[in-house]
Design an enzyme around this catalytic site. Sequence first.
Site, PDB file in Angstrom:
ATOM      1  N   PHE A  11       0.824  -1.213   0.000  1.00 39.99           N
ATOM      2  CA  PHE A  11       0.000   0.000   0.000  1.00 39.99           C
ATOM      3  C   PHE A  11       0.862   1.269   0.000  1.00 39.99           C
ATOM      4  O   PHE A  11       0.813   2.071  -0.943  1.00 39.99           O
ATOM      5  CB  PHE A  11      -0.935  -0.058   1.213  1.00 39.99           C
ATOM      6  CG  PHE A  11      -1.548   1.258   1.599  1.00 39.99           C
ATOM      7  CD1 PHE A  11      -2.188   2.055   0.671  1.00 39.99           C
ATOM      8  CD2 PHE A  11      -1.492   1.690   2.921  1.00 39.99           C
ATOM      9  CE1 PHE A  11      -2.752   3.282   1.034  1.00 39.99           C
ATOM     10  CE2 PHE A  11      -2.060   2.883   3.302  1.00 39.99           C
ATOM     11  CZ  PHE A  11      -2.676   3.688   2.360  1.00 39.99           C
ATOM     12  N   ASP A  31       9.074  -7.319  -3.897  1.00 44.19           N
ATOM     13  CA  ASP A  31       7.952  -7.666  -3.018  1.00 44.19           C
ATOM     14  C   ASP A  31       7.685  -9.160  -3.124  1.00 44.19           C
ATOM     15  O   ASP A  31       7.739  -9.724  -4.227  1.00 44.19           O
ATOM     16  CB  ASP A  31       6.685  -6.894  -3.423  1.00 44.19           C
ATOM     17  CG  ASP A  31       5.700  -6.736  -2.279  1.00 44.19           C
ATOM     18  OD1 ASP A  31       5.199  -7.765  -1.781  1.00 44.19           O
ATOM     19  OD2 ASP A  31       5.428  -5.589  -1.877  1.00 44.19           O
ATOM     20  N   SER A  34       3.162 -11.333  -0.304  1.00 40.34           N
ATOM     21  CA  SER A  34       2.408 -11.922   0.797  1.00 40.34           C
ATOM     22  C   SER A  34       1.366 -10.936   1.327  1.00 40.34           C
ATOM     23  O   SER A  34       0.326 -11.342   1.847  1.00 40.34           O
ATOM     24  CB  SER A  34       3.348 -12.335   1.930  1.00 40.34           C
ATOM     25  OG  SER A  34       4.055 -11.218   2.441  1.00 40.34           O
ATOM     26  N   ALA A  79       9.471  -3.565   3.252  1.00 37.59           N
ATOM     27  CA  ALA A  79       9.007  -4.952   3.316  1.00 37.59           C
ATOM     28  C   ALA A  79       8.936  -5.412   4.769  1.00 37.59           C
ATOM     29  O   ALA A  79       9.906  -5.278   5.518  1.00 37.59           O
ATOM     30  CB  ALA A  79       9.941  -5.853   2.524  1.00 37.59           C
ATOM     31  N   TYR A 146       4.788  -7.594  16.801  1.00 37.74           N
ATOM     32  CA  TYR A 146       5.000  -6.678  15.676  1.00 37.74           C
ATOM     33  C   TYR A 146       5.779  -5.453  16.139  1.00 37.74           C
ATOM     34  O   TYR A 146       6.810  -5.092  15.536  1.00 37.74           O
ATOM     35  CB  TYR A 146       3.661  -6.264  15.078  1.00 37.74           C
ATOM     36  CG  TYR A 146       3.750  -5.109  14.111  1.00 37.74           C
ATOM     37  CD1 TYR A 146       4.504  -5.204  12.943  1.00 37.74           C
ATOM     38  CD2 TYR A 146       3.071  -3.913  14.351  1.00 37.74           C
ATOM     39  CE1 TYR A 146       4.585  -4.143  12.052  1.00 37.74           C
ATOM     40  CE2 TYR A 146       3.147  -2.852  13.468  1.00 37.74           C
ATOM     41  CZ  TYR A 146       3.907  -2.972  12.324  1.00 37.74           C
ATOM     42  OH  TYR A 146       3.992  -1.913  11.459  1.00 37.74           O
TER      43      TYR A 146
END
Length: 315
Positions: A11, A31, A34, A79, A146
């Site tokens: 995005f 990329d 995924s 990424a 994360y």
Amino acid sequence: MKMLVTGGAGFIGRWLVKRLLEDGHDVWALDDLSNGRQENLEEFIDHPKLIEFLHGDIKDIKILDALFSNHFDICYHLAASINVQDSIDAPRTTFDNDVIGTFNVLEQCKMHRTKIVFMSTCMVYDRAHDDTGITEKHPVKPASPYAGSKIAGENMVLSYWYAYGLPAVVVRPFNTYGPFQKTGGEGGVIAIFIKKGLAGEDLGIYGTGQQTRDFLYVEDCASFVAQCGYSEAVNGEIVNAGLGRDISINDLAVMIAQDKKRIKYLEHIHPQSEIMKLLCNNDKANKLLNWQAQYSLKEGITKTTEWIKENLRLI
């Protein structure tokens, strides 16, 4: 210059590729698809400055060896695994992509003296405590794997600045939204709310809806990230970008749905990782880059709504 964008079909990556092409640079995009989509780059396929789109993984050292033989001036490293709930459910995947993958990219940048701009996130922060906003000196809190992996990635990137003198910048954009964002479970709340609103469906809010977010329109985000690569003033720095105003998810839902009766409250899927107040302080970006957001939340939502209406096939 020669530019590499990892996560270039994602995005934000898609919008960054667009900005770099507009600025006249030769661009390569990598990329693993995924999370990104090759369709995001469709309009640039015949652009003379888009040198290559490569379907590949930052954990694949052979692919990186071949790619970095192009001797890039700047690597914009976007990424990553980006979903909080996925990181809670499968932390190893997030660690492998966001820490080990980042290490692999850093080693290539060190070898070729390529500046790295590392895409981090506002989700590394503890909550804001007042309306002055979160500065880069605000405490971090790894409330999810994360966030923990992004903090680890940040520290590795800055260690290469200090240990090897590698030009490096850590960017922490706040909640970014706009055209090409997914409208499903991995998408942003604005895109999800708009699509549900257009379909006449209820808007679901996790928790109380009192949590606030500082929403940054994606073209503003791409401009900020690009400028961090161009400028030497931010080398070795962590820099925030946001609108500088936050809004509760309750108020956001009313703004989009125009009807409180269409708002439904759901059990929170990861309350332990919720940050109740996120508000960006942009002073550092303004001082070092003369950067500030150009789009208001209302303007950004209007542009995003128009795009979603016209491009349902892509989302």
